[in-house]
Design a protein around this motif. Structure first.
Motif, PDB file in Angstrom:
ATOM      1  N   SER A 102       0.456  13.387  -8.791  1.00 35.37           N
ATOM      2  CA  SER A 102       1.199  14.648  -9.022  1.00 35.37           C
ATOM      3  C   SER A 102       1.174  14.817 -10.547  1.00 35.37           C
ATOM      4  O   SER A 102       0.601  14.015 -11.172  1.00 35.37           O
ATOM      5  N   HIS A 106      16.981  15.629  -9.013  1.00 42.27           N
ATOM      6  CA  HIS A 106      17.368  14.695  -7.895  1.00 42.27           C
ATOM      7  C   HIS A 106      17.674  13.200  -8.121  1.00 42.27           C
ATOM      8  O   HIS A 106      18.138  12.450  -7.638  1.00 42.27           O
ATOM      9  N   ARG A 116       8.640  14.742  -4.049  1.00 42.79           N
ATOM     10  CA  ARG A 116       9.657  15.595  -3.851  1.00 42.79           C
ATOM     11  C   ARG A 116      10.713  15.171  -4.588  1.00 42.79           C
ATOM     12  O   ARG A 116      11.821  16.231  -4.922  1.00 42.79           O
ATOM     13  N   PHE A 117      10.912  14.396  -5.290  1.00 40.25           N
ATOM     14  CA  PHE A 117      12.060  14.041  -6.196  1.00 40.25           C
ATOM     15  C   PHE A 117      11.782  14.336  -7.458  1.00 40.25           C
ATOM     16  O   PHE A 117      11.096  14.059  -8.296  1.00 40.25           O
ATOM     17  N   SER A 152       8.151   9.465  -4.172  1.00 40.05           N
ATOM     18  CA  SER A 152       7.771  10.524  -3.538  1.00 40.05           C
ATOM     19  C   SER A 152       7.815  11.797  -4.613  1.00 40.05           C
ATOM     20  O   SER A 152       8.834  12.038  -5.365  1.00 40.05           O
ATOM     21  N   THR A 181      16.753  10.028   4.656  1.00 37.04           N
ATOM     22  CA  THR A 181      15.658  10.097   5.329  1.00 37.04           C
ATOM     23  C   THR A 181      15.207   8.705   5.933  1.00 37.04           C
ATOM     24  O   THR A 181      14.160   8.282   5.935  1.00 37.04           O
TER      25      THR A 181
END
Length: 317
Positions: free
Chosen positions: A14, A278, A273-274, A271, A238
């Motif tokens: 990423s 967050h 997504r964090f 991940s 999750t």
């Protein structure tokens, strides 16, 4: 000893994190670097550091998923181009040898050094006078290993005032005393090592765990470790998804470190997504379980403080 995170992301690169790779810099201990996992573009990450590929002595692969091995062929080739001629020890699952040999053969990559392949099984996989490495099978969707790296106790330090008081001459007798032996002086007197040395300092213990869901083996490898590096692909909300994909939540990692009595926890394989905001929430929750915990980012570096016996953050990016 320093720990340098070259890649801390999960699954794919990423903008914030590259895929998995960690360098254990053992310049003081053995003049070398050990690499744990080698995700895509690791050699690009290394260009941003002081690490020289020819100084990489050993590479330990936790498992055969692409985000942990896709950087190997390029790095192996570059090590050769950059003057690496010392043998390289490569540790990992049995399929690793086939993968490396196939990619080198099909790409017609010639190496100037030999690779010594070591198929990893549970138990001690490396030991010499200074270090021991133990492997343990974790709980992922494919065979995955964690590694426990232990530095053996350091040699005792000589108390030179006591050496002079007892009349021990400079030379080979001092080396024998430092190694724990008893020596005999020219006048027949015997001097024991404990008379002229300070107690030996314990070495460090680091546990580096591959992708895994919560399991007892993670705790076993992490027992009383000075540092545990543990994956944390998911957050605490999750947990069901983490188990489905054979991964851990950030609270799983903190629980392992806490139950194992580890002094420091750093989580990686995070991940994408964090986002940073967050992460602050995740870090707060994790530290409620294990107070001395951090979330790793690419190029974060920690150093071993022998006097205080703790890991200190040296570089933060």
């Amino acid at each position: 000893m320093q720990v340098l995170f070259l890649g801390t992301g999960a699954g794919m690169p990423s903008k914030q994190r590259n895929t998995s790779a960690l360098a254990l810099k053992l310049h003081e201990e053995r003049g070398a670097v050990w690499l744990f996992d080698c995700g895509e573009a690791v050699q690009h990450q290394i260009l941003e550091t002081t690490i020289k590929p020819r100084k990489i002595e050993k590479i330990f692969i936790t498992h055969m998923h692409g985000d942990h091995i896709f950087g190997l062929p390029g790095l192996l080739g570059s090590r050769s181009f950059q003057g690496g001629d010392e043998p390289l020890d490569l540790y990992g699952p049995k399929e690793l040898k086939e993968y490396v040999e196939m990619t080198l053969r099909l790409s017609r990559t010639h190496l100037t050094y030999p690779i010594r392949f070591h198929e990893v099984k549970e138990g001690v996989i490396f030991e010499d006078d200074t270090m021991t490495v133990e492997a343990g099978l974790l709980a992922h969707v494919i065979p995955t290993y964690g590694y426990r790296i232990e530095q053996k106790p350091l040699l005792p330090k000589l108390d030179m005032d006591k050496v002079k008081q007892l009349g021990v001459p400079k030379g080979p007798l001092l080396a024998k005393l430092k190694s724990g032996k008893t020596v005999e002086l020219a006048d027949g007197r015997k001097v024991e090592s404990k008379e002229v040395t300070e107690p030996a300092e314990p070495g460090f213990t680091v546990a580096i765990l591959g992708d895994t869901q919560y399991c007892a083996k993670s705790e076993e490898l992490s027992k009383d470790a000075d540092l545990v590096v543990h994956e944390a692909t998911f957050d605490g909300e999750t947990e069901k998804l983490a188990k489905e994909y054979g991964h851990s939540t950030i609270l799983d990692a903190a629980t392992v470190a806490s139950r194992a009595g580890a002094r420091k926890l750093i989580v990686n394989h995070v991940s994408a997504r964090f986002l940073p905001d967050h992460e602050k929430h995740l870090l707060k929750n994790m530290r409620q379980v294990h107070g001395n915990s951090d979330i790793a980012h690419d190029f974060d570096e920690y150093g071993w403080n022998k006097k205080e016996r703790l890991m200190e953050k040296l570089i933060e990016r």
